[in-house]
Enzyme design. Structure first.
Site, PDB file in Angstrom:
ATOM      1  N   GLY C  75       0.845  -1.187   0.000  1.00  0.00           N
ATOM      2  CA  GLY C  75       0.000   0.000   0.000  1.00  0.00           C
ATOM      3  C   GLY C  75       0.879   1.235   0.000  1.00  0.00           C
ATOM      4  N   ARG C 364     -15.650  12.610  12.405  1.00  0.00           N
ATOM      5  CA  ARG C 364     -16.358  11.403  12.006  1.00  0.00           C
ATOM      6  C   ARG C 364     -17.083  10.733  13.155  1.00  0.00           C
ATOM      7  NH1 ARG C 364     -11.704   9.033   7.976  1.00  0.00           N
ATOM      8  NH2 ARG C 364     -12.201  10.512   6.342  1.00  0.00           N
ATOM      9  N   HIS C 448     -14.346   1.721   9.282  1.00  0.00           N
ATOM     10  CA  HIS C 448     -13.618   2.269   8.172  1.00  0.00           C
ATOM     11  C   HIS C 448     -12.106   2.208   8.362  1.00  0.00           C
ATOM     12  CE1 HIS C 448     -12.571   4.920   4.986  1.00  0.00           C
ATOM     13  NE2 HIS C 448     -12.111   5.833   5.790  1.00  0.00           N
TER      14      HIS C 448
HETATM   15  C1  LIG Z   1     -12.780   3.214   1.381  1.00  0.00           C
HETATM   16  C2  LIG Z   1     -11.663   3.935   2.067  1.00  0.00           C
HETATM   17  C3  LIG Z   1     -11.466   5.296   1.833  1.00  0.00           C
HETATM   18  C4  LIG Z   1     -10.446   5.996   2.451  1.00  0.00           C
HETATM   19  N1  LIG Z   1     -10.276   7.321   2.186  1.00  0.00           N
HETATM   20  C5  LIG Z   1      -9.231   7.973   2.740  1.00  0.00           C
HETATM   21  C6  LIG Z   1      -8.970   9.323   2.409  1.00  0.00           C
HETATM   22  O1  LIG Z   1      -9.685   9.929   1.616  1.00  0.00           O
HETATM   23  N2  LIG Z   1      -7.912   9.933   2.957  1.00  0.00           N
HETATM   24  C7  LIG Z   1      -7.087   9.277   3.811  1.00  0.00           C
HETATM   25  O2  LIG Z   1      -6.125   9.869   4.254  1.00  0.00           O
HETATM   26  N3  LIG Z   1      -7.303   7.994   4.143  1.00  0.00           N
HETATM   27  C8  LIG Z   1      -8.353   7.324   3.629  1.00  0.00           C
HETATM   28  N4  LIG Z   1      -8.554   6.007   3.953  1.00  0.00           N
HETATM   29  C9  LIG Z   1      -7.604   5.315   4.822  1.00  0.00           C
HETATM   30  C10 LIG Z   1      -6.356   4.922   4.056  1.00  0.00           C
HETATM   31  O3  LIG Z   1      -6.684   4.607   2.734  1.00  0.00           O
HETATM   32  C11 LIG Z   1      -5.643   3.733   4.628  1.00  0.00           C
HETATM   33  O4  LIG Z   1      -5.514   3.855   5.989  1.00  0.00           O
HETATM   34  C12 LIG Z   1      -4.248   3.609   4.066  1.00  0.00           C
HETATM   35  O5  LIG Z   1      -4.289   3.646   2.675  1.00  0.00           O
HETATM   36  C13 LIG Z   1      -3.566   2.363   4.526  1.00  0.00           C
HETATM   37  O6  LIG Z   1      -2.377   2.189   3.804  1.00  0.00           O
HETATM   38  P1  LIG Z   1      -1.375   1.058   4.177  1.00  0.00           P
HETATM   39  O7  LIG Z   1      -0.248   1.169   3.232  1.00  0.00           O
HETATM   40  O8  LIG Z   1      -1.063   1.099   5.606  1.00  0.00           O
HETATM   41  O9  LIG Z   1      -2.163  -0.308   3.954  1.00  0.00           O
HETATM   42  P2  LIG Z   1      -2.922  -0.915   2.699  1.00  0.00           P
HETATM   43  O10 LIG Z   1      -2.974  -0.017   1.566  1.00  0.00           O
HETATM   44  O11 LIG Z   1      -4.171  -1.506   3.206  1.00  0.00           O
HETATM   45  O12 LIG Z   1      -1.975  -2.083   2.241  1.00  0.00           O
HETATM   46  C14 LIG Z   1      -1.849  -3.276   2.929  1.00  0.00           C
HETATM   47  C15 LIG Z   1      -0.887  -4.136   2.176  1.00  0.00           C
HETATM   48  O13 LIG Z   1      -0.494  -5.228   2.976  1.00  0.00           O
HETATM   49  C16 LIG Z   1      -0.619  -6.422   2.274  1.00  0.00           C
HETATM   50  N5  LIG Z   1      -0.915  -7.459   3.243  1.00  0.00           N
HETATM   51  C17 LIG Z   1      -1.804  -7.425   4.251  1.00  0.00           C
HETATM   52  N6  LIG Z   1      -1.740  -8.563   4.962  1.00  0.00           N
HETATM   53  C18 LIG Z   1      -0.795  -9.318   4.388  1.00  0.00           C
HETATM   54  C19 LIG Z   1      -0.250 -10.590   4.673  1.00  0.00           C
HETATM   55  N7  LIG Z   1      -0.656 -11.309   5.690  1.00  0.00           N
HETATM   56  N8  LIG Z   1       0.710 -11.076   3.850  1.00  0.00           N
HETATM   57  C20 LIG Z   1       1.156 -10.341   2.803  1.00  0.00           C
HETATM   58  N9  LIG Z   1       0.700  -9.124   2.518  1.00  0.00           N
HETATM   59  C21 LIG Z   1      -0.259  -8.622   3.295  1.00  0.00           C
HETATM   60  C22 LIG Z   1      -1.684  -6.182   1.257  1.00  0.00           C
HETATM   61  O14 LIG Z   1      -1.500  -7.041   0.172  1.00  0.00           O
HETATM   62  C23 LIG Z   1      -1.428  -4.736   0.904  1.00  0.00           C
HETATM   63  O15 LIG Z   1      -0.446  -4.673  -0.090  1.00  0.00           O
HETATM   64  C24 LIG Z   1      -9.592   5.309   3.349  1.00  0.00           C
HETATM   65  C25 LIG Z   1      -9.772   3.959   3.583  1.00  0.00           C
HETATM   66  C26 LIG Z   1     -10.802   3.263   2.968  1.00  0.00           C
HETATM   67  C27 LIG Z   1     -10.990   1.820   3.276  1.00  0.00           C
END
Ligand SMILES: Cc1cc2nc3c(=O)[nH]c(=O)nc-3n(C[C@H](O)[C@H](O)[C@H](O)COP(=O)(O)OP(=O)(O)OC[C@H]3O[C@@H](n4cnc5c(N)ncnc54)[C@H](O)[C@@H]3O)c2cc1C
Ligand code: HEM
Ligand code: SF4
Ligand code: FES
Lengths: 247, 214, 684
Positions: C75, C364, C448
């Site tokens: 992500g 929120r 969320h």
């Molecule tokens: C619908 C929605 C709308 C949102 N809108 C906003 C917004 O407008 N503004 C804002 O700031 N935030 C927003 N958020 C929150 C934000 O998008 C997320 O908190 C953020 O993108 C998380 O990023 P991340 O890189 O931590 O995780 P993620 O993008 O969730 O990535 C997780 C990664 O880990 C991998 N993974 C997970 N478990 C495993 C495992 N066991 N083995 C191997 N790989 C694994 C997945 O494959 C993925 O690649 C929103 C969230 C949602 C759900």
């Protein structure tokens, strides 16, 4: 509603596959297409049969993970992704044939799941702007005309689902490629690598075994994001310029 | 593909214009045919221009058919397992019949050359030089036969189809269709070229068949 | 207290460490030692990160190639880190469970990303962004982390623009901003309703560039099932190749988890179907602390549930609250009327009524709870859905409130509204079959985001040496509630700017002893994973994994959702424990373990959700206060507002795994503010 489902089942990439027919009742029109399949799977599990494998993740039409050829149409009858398709687009008694994307470049892994890693490799061969972290100038120091930026954005909405390839009689990925080339080529930041990008990506596309584009237009009709054929023209134009200038 | 296709389009455009000379009568038509042969003299030898055109066309034909075969092969290899159900949502019939239409044109082309250029077979039977060496006569006596006209018309239908998509497709391939309005224009161009050329070619045999030209 | 002054020399703490007097969770946990962030910076808040960056050691470029980094997650947090560390020349192995790194759930973020650029000249600054974030989080976040986040926010925008992220622009070609829930300045950068997608594609493309350069190796369709510890150090992971079913080990000098949030513990959430807690939970079971697990953000603007078949919920970006007005009928008997036929005087614009200065833009948690109360009050709208009551009976309830764009359409014109929200409104129409340009949209809160996650220090390292945690998977920056558009900011801040610096300091001691698969610790991890998989395959009971997950979700939503009480949480813990037994004796997983098997994947995830659910309830039970996303029924003001207890709970609750049959151990990290002062939140 009650449905007859004809679904392609295939145990693994090397195993032979075939169509299996299932009857499914209790489908409501508020269900998404994939929730309908969830329901089928829940029934299959109860009966001790292996559930149908299919891809999905976000289920809101943005990650590009879901696929499915539904009655001969990629992502089904509406202009959207399979996960956003709802059962109100079907009626009681319908027979629905569900198949995986068909392309040698997208080999079937199991049932309805295919391997689309070829798309990643196309991006690797030029679908980026080289800007190492920390090297960026102040964001507003390079203005970008608003209409160009919007045009770039529209092309950038491609979700990499592969429906264009699945729908194309040639199995070409030109729409996918053109979308990236247009997105990056429309922005001032994308200019330095504009021509090497198109050459690199097209070479990889052909090397992977995607078909050649004959401008038939099935891709854009299947594209859930409505990426227009313009992007393919743009790709051709950039490619022509690149060849003239010897990239 | 696009380059060779466009060579063909230009050629058939001129060719069609020439054919229409048939309406101006035997003399004008034969003069035009003769003129083609001595065009550019003395800079070019007799038949010089004709040979240049022939070579360009031949090279284009090889390139065109070659690319068509290559495209077809790639498409085949890409989809070894066919869909059980496949719907076409957006593509025109002409875009989907480029390959069969092209093949039809190819077969027709061979017959056409045998008929009028290389062997000069008069399908009506009379192989005397009066007719075979008189382009106008050869044409009229060929198209007096209803089945010759029919073959010709079928070929023109194929040509119209091929050009309908081909023109649009070539513009797209050359990268000139980068907006919705350009797309609308390119599509119109496809229709115009298809109708003008296929229609223009069809006029002469129809006119012969119905006795407007004799 | 002595501790505090040691860590903030020369600075005046503005609060005392809290002393907990209540003990609602007595019997469910063991109290452990206090926890102190060993890497907490000192000095003036504006200088802390700069100083740290300078003091941290660097790794000689020639040595970087010899250092292996595992990053789980692609992500914003993981993808950005993989790209950046790849560019720096390290050897990166990147993992995700999807078929391409580009599909991580960050892709789904709609609204935007904050940055203190102050392009609108509306008085924004790093300090204001810092302050808004700390305040929005109800003073439950570490101030140093939050300040750093605000500080690097501007670099993020620069970086993304350079990568070709097509942010919205004004007519002059400069970047546009909009305002977002809970703040009074316009500092949100956006790309129509697809900001997350565009940011993620930027990071993804940068990462793929490194794949081509050979510095990053991408393992897609690989799921991490365990963490490998060697001599107390994180040295690798056990992952399942989801295509072949093979259980593989991957070893490295350092492991980064960027695995996103665990909102799917509620079954229905706006998360992706595959979002899970497994990676974090496996690390937790190996000793990593889980911090503030009960802090859950419930988003007010989601599309309401339509029936039992529902597999996930869809968010409507809260940017819609900028232009939409939220209301319910004043009279319950109007609830099934066509909303267009209800005259304005019979409408209750409840957010504007209750919170006149922020109106529809309140945070929120407040907006969500208000909607719930309206529906509890019998004034909800939309279809009636069956609801199971605590006593086992079912009633019919309408769970929805209107979000009405009519005024905005009248004021701005349909075109303008379309341009702003086009794809969102399309999506709404597709899901509900109703046209939002004609009929007010219906919305209801849904789970969320989770503010809780693995505990990390200032350098994003967990209490396990060599295990770093970034993005939503860690707990660090948002306190008890996250402001809109701040998660994307945090993910990218961690990935592009923070981790690459702090991990270098750790790696400056490397490369560590070379390992291979034959090492006993590696073998042990491998064996335990294989055994667990075998066990899941062999239970062969009656119930589908899905049905157990649904049941867990129901318990969590009912008792650990928008409003939590001692009684409910206690009941929930009992129910979850029973469910855990049910799972391990009666679950049915079909197919085989040595091929693609989605049932098995799900079973692995649900098993961990069950354990997490229990911990969340215990954490919620212990925290007898209302703060941010955590609302305890017992802790509210007379007019129903959340009531915080800084004297008892101004701490981070970091939970240590207490063993299969033991109880979790609570370590408290005091929150001491020097750059700001705790205040009651007020959006009135
Ligand atoms: C619908 C929605 C709308 C949102 N809108 C906003 C917004 O407008 N503004 C804002 O700031 N935030 C927003 N958020 C929150 C934000 O998008 C997320 O908190 C953020 O993108 C998380 O990023 P991340 O890189 O931590 O995780 P993620 O993008 O969730 O990535 C997780 C990664 O880990 C991998 N993974 C997970 N478990 C495993 C495992 N066991 N083995 C191997 N790989 C694994 C997945 O494959 C993925 O690649 C929103 C969230 C949602 C759900
Ligand atoms: C010899 C017989 C011919 C064969 C086998 C043939 C076959 C093909 C095929 C397979 C294509 C590609 C399909 C596509 O672009 O959709 C094509 C394209 C085309 N053909 Fe032909 N064709 C023939 C003759 C002609 C003639 C006589 C003309 C012109 C009058 C012509 C003009 C074109 C054009 C303009 C294109 C489009 C090129 C592009 O998109 O790049 N072709 N042809
Ligand atoms: S161009 Fe459209 S159909 Fe093709 S991959 Fe992108 S979104 Fe899918
Ligand atoms: S599941 Fe993400 S686009 Fe369909």
């Amino acid at each position: 509603m009650n449905l007859t489902l004809k679904i392609w089942r295939q145990a693994s990439s090397s195993a032979p596959g075939g169509i299996h027919t299932y009857q499914l009742g209790g489908v409501s029109e508020d269900m998404s297409f994939l929730e309908m399949l969830d329901l089928l799977n829940e029934e299959l599990v109860t009966k001790g049969e292996e559930p149908v494998a299919f891809d999905s993740d976000c289920r809101e039409g943005i990650c590009g993970m879901c696929s499915l050829m539904i009655n001969g149409q990629a992502h089904g009858p509406e202009v959207t992704t399979t996960c956003q398709l709802h059962m109100r687009s079907f009626k009681d008694g319908d027979t629905i044939t569900i198949e995986p994307w068909r392309a040698s470049t997208f080999p079937v892994i199991k049932d309805l799941i295919v391997d689309r890693s070829a798309f990643d490799r196309i991006i690797q061969s030029g679908g980026y702007i080289s800007a190492n972290t920390g090297s960026a100038p102040e964001a507003n120091s390079v203005p970008a005309p608003r209409d160009k930026a919007m045009h770039a954005f529209n092309a950038a909405t491609c979700i990499g689902c592969g429906a264009c390839v699945a729908a194309c009689p040639n199995g070409s990925a030109s729409l996918f490629m053109g979308a990236k080339i247009t997105h990056l080529g429309d922005l001032p930041q994308g200019q330095p690598e504009r021509y090497s990008r198109v050459v690199g990506m097209v070479a990889q596309h052909d090397h992977e075994g995607f078909g050649g584009c004959t401008n038939i237009g099935e891709c854009t009709a299947a594209c859930p994001k409505g990426i227009p054929l313009d992007v393919i023209s743009q790709l051709n134009k950039d490619l022509r310029t690149a060849m003239v200038h010897g990239f | 593909m696009a380059a060779s296709g466009i060579v063909f389009v230009l050629f058939v455009l001129v060719h069609m214009y020439g054919n229409l000379k048939a309406f101006s009568g035997e003399v004008a038509f034969n003069e035009y045919a003769h003129h083609l042969r001595i065009f550019g003299e003395p800079m070019l030898p007799e038949n010089g221009l004709l040979w240049i055109i022939r070579i360009v066309l031949l090279v284009s034909l090889v390139a065109h058919v070659g690319s068509a075969v290559a495209l077809m092969r790639r498409a085949r290899a890409q989809r070894p397992v066919k869909y059980q159900v496949k719907r076409n949502n957006a593509s025109s019939l002409s875009s989907r019949t480029m390959r069969w239409g092209g093949l039809t044109l190819f077969v027709f082309l061979i017959w056409h050359l045998l008929n009028f250029t290389i062997v000069k077979i008069n399908p009506a039977g009379d192989q005397s030089a009066d007719i075979t060496e008189n382009p106008y006569r050869l044409m009229v006596s060929s198209f007096d036969l209803w089945w010759m006209t029919l073959i010709y018309l079928v070929a023109m239908l194929a040509l119209g189809f091929h050009l309908h998509h081909g023109t649009y497709s070539a513009l797209q391939t050359l990268g000139w269709v980068n907006s919705a309005s350009a797309r609308a224009k390119a599509k119109i161009a496809g229709w115009v070229i298809a109708i003008v050329i296929a229609g223009g070619f069809s006029l002469v045999p129809l006119a012969v068949l119905f006795g407007v030209i004799d | 207290m002595a501790d505090t002054t040691t860590y903030y020399p020369g600075l005046e703490p503005t609060n005392e460490p809290s002393v907990q007097t209540s003990d609602d969770a007595a019997g469910y946990y063991t109290l452990g030692d206090k926890l102190v962030d060993p890497k907490a910076p000192t000095g003036q808040i504006e200088q802390r990160w700069t100083t740290r960056k300078f003091e941290n050691r660097l790794v000689n470029p020639a040595n970087r190639r010899k250092l292996d980094i595992i990053i789980v997650g692609t992500g914003l947090a993981g993808g950005a880190a993989a790209a950046t560390l790849g560019e720096a020349g390290y050897n990166v192995k990147s993992f995700c469970y999807q078929d391409s790194p580009r599909r991580a759930h960050s892709i789904a973020a709609q609204g935007g990303i904050n940055a203190s650029k102050n392009y609108k000249s509306d008085g924004d600054s790093d300090y204001r962004l810092f302050y808004d974030t700390v305040k929005g989080g109800d003073f439950r976040a570490r101030e140093s982390n939050v300040y750093r986040l605000a500080e690097v926010s501007t670099n993020i925008i620069d970086q993304c623009v350079a990568q070709g992220v097509p942010f919205a622009r004004e007519y002059g070609g400069l970047l546009d901003n909009r305002s977002f829930g809970g703040v009074l300045v316009s500092r949100t950068f956006y790309a129509r309703g697809q900001t997350g997608q565009q940011l993620l594609l930027g990071a993804y493309q940068a990462m793929e560039r490194q794949v081509a350069a050979g510095t990053v190796e991408a393992f897609t369709r690989h799921e991490m099932l365990d963490l490998i510890l060697v001599d107390g150090r994180a040295r690798g992971i056990v992952a399942r190749n989801m295509v072949t079913g093979e259980i593989e080990t991957h070893l490295a000098d350092v492991v980064v988890l960027a695995t996103g949030g665990y909102g799917n513990v509620f079954y229905l959430s706006t998360n992706a179907m595959g979002s899970n807690v497994m990676a974090a939970w496996r690390a937790h079971r190996k000793g990593a602390y889980m911090a503030n697990p009960c802090y859950t953000q419930i988003h007010p603007t989601c599309i309401p549930v339509t029936g039992a078949h529902q597999s996930k919920l869809t968010l409507m970006s809260e940017s819609l609250r900028n232009d939409g007005r939220v209301w319910v009928p004043k009279k319950a008997e109007d609830c099934d009327k066509d909303p267009r036929d209800i005259p304005v005087e019979d409408r209750d614009y409840f957010l504007e009524r209750m919170y006149p200065s922020y109106g529809n833009l309140v945070t929120r948690d407040i907006a969500s709870r208000a909607a719930k109360y309206m529906c509890d009050d019998g004034r909800g709208v939309g279809p009636q859905v069956e609801e199971k009551q605590k006593d086992g009976t079912t009633t019919l309830m309408r769970r929805g409130v209107y979000l009405d764009l009519a005024d905005a359409i009248a004021r701005l014109g349909r075109d303008k509204v379309e341009e702003k929200y086009d794809n969102l409104l399309d999506m709404y129409q597709r899901i509900t079959g109703e046209d939002p340009y004609q009929v007010p949209m219906r919305i209801y809160p849904a789970v969320h985001y989770v503010m809780g996650g693995l505990w990390v220090d200032y350098e994003l390292q967990s209490n396990i040496t060599g295990l770093f945690v970034t993005g939503e998977a860690n707990f660090s920056d948002h306190g008890a509630n996250r402001l809109g558009a701040s998660a994307l900011m945090q993910g990218l801040a961690d990935g592009y700017f923070v981790l690459p610096n702090t991990i270098a300091d750790y790696l400056a001691d490397g490369p560590f002893e070379k390992l291979d698969d034959s090492h006993p610790a590696v073998q042990e991890a491998l064996t335990s994973v294989t055994e667990r998989v075998d066990q899941l395959m062999s239970i062969n009971g009656e119930r589908s994994v899905e049905s157990i997950h649904k049941e867990l979700g129901h318990i969590m939503w009912e008792y650990c959702g928008m409003e939590r009480t001692k009684e409910g949480l206690t009941e929930a813990i009992g129910l979850i424990r029973e469910l855990k037994k049910e799972f391990w004796t009666n679950v049915k997983v079909l197919g085989s373990a040595d091929s693609l098997n989605q049932d098995l994947e799900k079973a692995n995830r649900v098993a961990d959700f069950i354990e997490l659910g229990e911990l969340m309830c215990i954490d919620a039970l212990n925290r007898r206060e209302s703060c941010g996303g955590h609302f305890r029924g017992e802790s509210q003001t007379e007019d129903g507002e959340a009531l915080r207890h800084d004297d008892e709970f101004a701490y981070v609750a970091a939970w240590e795994w207490g063993g299969e049959d033991g109880s979790p151990v609570l370590h408290k990290e005091d929150l001491i503010y020097t750059a700001t002062k705790m205040k009651a939140r007020s959006y009135k």
